[in-house]
Design a protein around this motif. Structure first.
Motif, PDB file in Angstrom:
ATOM      1  N   GLY A 102     -10.569  -2.542  -1.343  1.00  0.00           N
ATOM      2  CA  GLY A 102      -9.659  -1.926  -2.228  1.00  0.00           C
ATOM      3  C   GLY A 102      -7.919  -2.677  -2.115  1.00  0.00           C
ATOM      4  N   ASP A 103      -7.842  -3.188  -0.741  1.00  0.00           N
ATOM      5  CA  ASP A 103      -6.547  -3.814  -0.173  1.00  0.00           C
ATOM      6  C   ASP A 103      -6.843  -5.070  -0.244  1.00  0.00           C
ATOM      7  N   ILE A 104      -5.667  -5.868  -0.997  1.00  0.00           N
ATOM      8  CA  ILE A 104      -5.789  -7.413  -0.933  1.00  0.00           C
ATOM      9  C   ILE A 104      -4.504  -8.063  -0.070  1.00  0.00           C
ATOM     10  N   HIS A 105      -3.741  -7.064   0.380  1.00  0.00           N
ATOM     11  CA  HIS A 105      -2.627  -7.277   1.431  1.00  0.00           C
ATOM     12  C   HIS A 105      -3.021  -8.207   2.896  1.00  0.00           C
ATOM     13  N   ASP A 106      -2.735  -9.570   2.788  1.00  0.00           N
ATOM     14  CA  ASP A 106      -3.465 -10.113   3.865  1.00  0.00           C
ATOM     15  C   ASP A 106      -2.506 -10.957   4.715  1.00  0.00           C
TER      16      ASP A 106
END
Ligand code: HCB
Length: 216
Positions: A102-106
């Protein structure tokens, strides 16, 4: 210009979403002998933190954050090869790195992954929005190797998945086969203790240091 003035200008280039100036300053900082990791932690990341605070205070909105992220990525293209130069000889283990479901902060994830690679870890980067099933599957596939699971979560919601991952690892009988380090802005020492993981770190340099400690 003093080092601090350079860091402040780098910070401001992120806040002002100024790709051109950020790239110029990053090159100049390297030419002046500043370390890539300091350019990131003392300059660019400070800017990203301010951007997050401005977003929370509704002073800026998503398009501006996306531009700041683009600015940071432009600098990272120049800095990543510098970070990789430090590559250590002896293999320290396999680091399986991923961003929570659910998290796309990369941005931080990629930075931590690069630093672990530069410090002698073999890397298996699963990318962003990774299901816990996938992490467990990969840990099982590599059972017998020295494995470090390295998860990032930037949102309080995605962070909760880390607890579920720890439970699955135990259920699958893998707890003694892996070390687990989680990070990202909402992750704290008390959370790590609560879910029974091994370590956390505030930034990529510290993540590499902690990783070497827990894998020794
Ligand atoms: Co985003 N976002 N965002 N965002 N975003 C945050 C994370 C908020 C905190 C902003 C805020 O409200 N103050 C917030 C989360 C609130 C919360 O849950 N508590 C938030 C939100 C809400 C959202 C959306 C939901 C917004 C929306 O759509 N309404 C949405 C969610 C998308 C999704 O994931 N499903 C969203 C989208 C975005 C983008 C796409 C615009 C962009 C991400 C671009 C990208 O990564 N490719 C973005 C950004 C850039 C941010 C902020 C501003 C910066 C994050 C960043 O890159 N920091 C962030 C604010 C903040 O974090 N303070 C904001 C710089 C890096 C270098 O630091 O912390 O990621 P880092 O990593 C460090 C450190 O944590 C540690 O080392 C790293 C390197 O030094 N570390 C580890 C990281 N992983 C580790 C693992 C380890 O094992 C050990 C250490």
């Amino acid at each position: 210009m003093t080092d601090q003035e350079m860091f402040d200008k780098l910070r401001d280039s992120i806040i002002n979403q100024d790709v051109e100036s950020c790239v110029t300053l990053t090159k100049k900082a390297l030419e002046e002998g500043l370390f890539a990791i300091d350019i990131i932690t003392k300059g660019l990341s400070v800017g990203m933190k301010v951007v997050g605070e401005k977003f929370e205070a509704a002073e800026i909105f998503l398009p501006q954050i996306m531009m700041s992220a683009k600015t940071m990525n432009a600098a990272m293209e120049i800095l990543t090869p510098e970070l990789q130069k430090a590559k250590a000889g002896e293999k320290k283990g396999l680091a399986i790195t991923f961003v929570a479901e659910g998290d796309i902060h990369d941005i931080g994830h990629r930075l931590v992954t690069t630093m672990l690679g530069a410090n002698g870890f073999e890397i298996l980067d699963l990318g962003v929005d990774v299901l816990n099933e996938k992490v467990v599957e990969e840990a099982e596939k590599h059972k017998g190797e020295k494995i470090l699971l390295v998860g990032s979560a930037l949102m309080t919601t995605s962070m909760l998945g880390q607890k579920d991952l720890m439970e699955r690892i135990k259920e699958e009988g893998l707890r003694d086969s892996v070390k687990v380090m989680f990070g990202g802005a909402p992750v704290s020492e008390s959370w790590i203790k609560e879910i029974g993981a091994d370590a956390t770190a505030e930034n990529a340099a510290e993540a590499a240091k902690r990783a070497l400690e827990i894998m020794a």
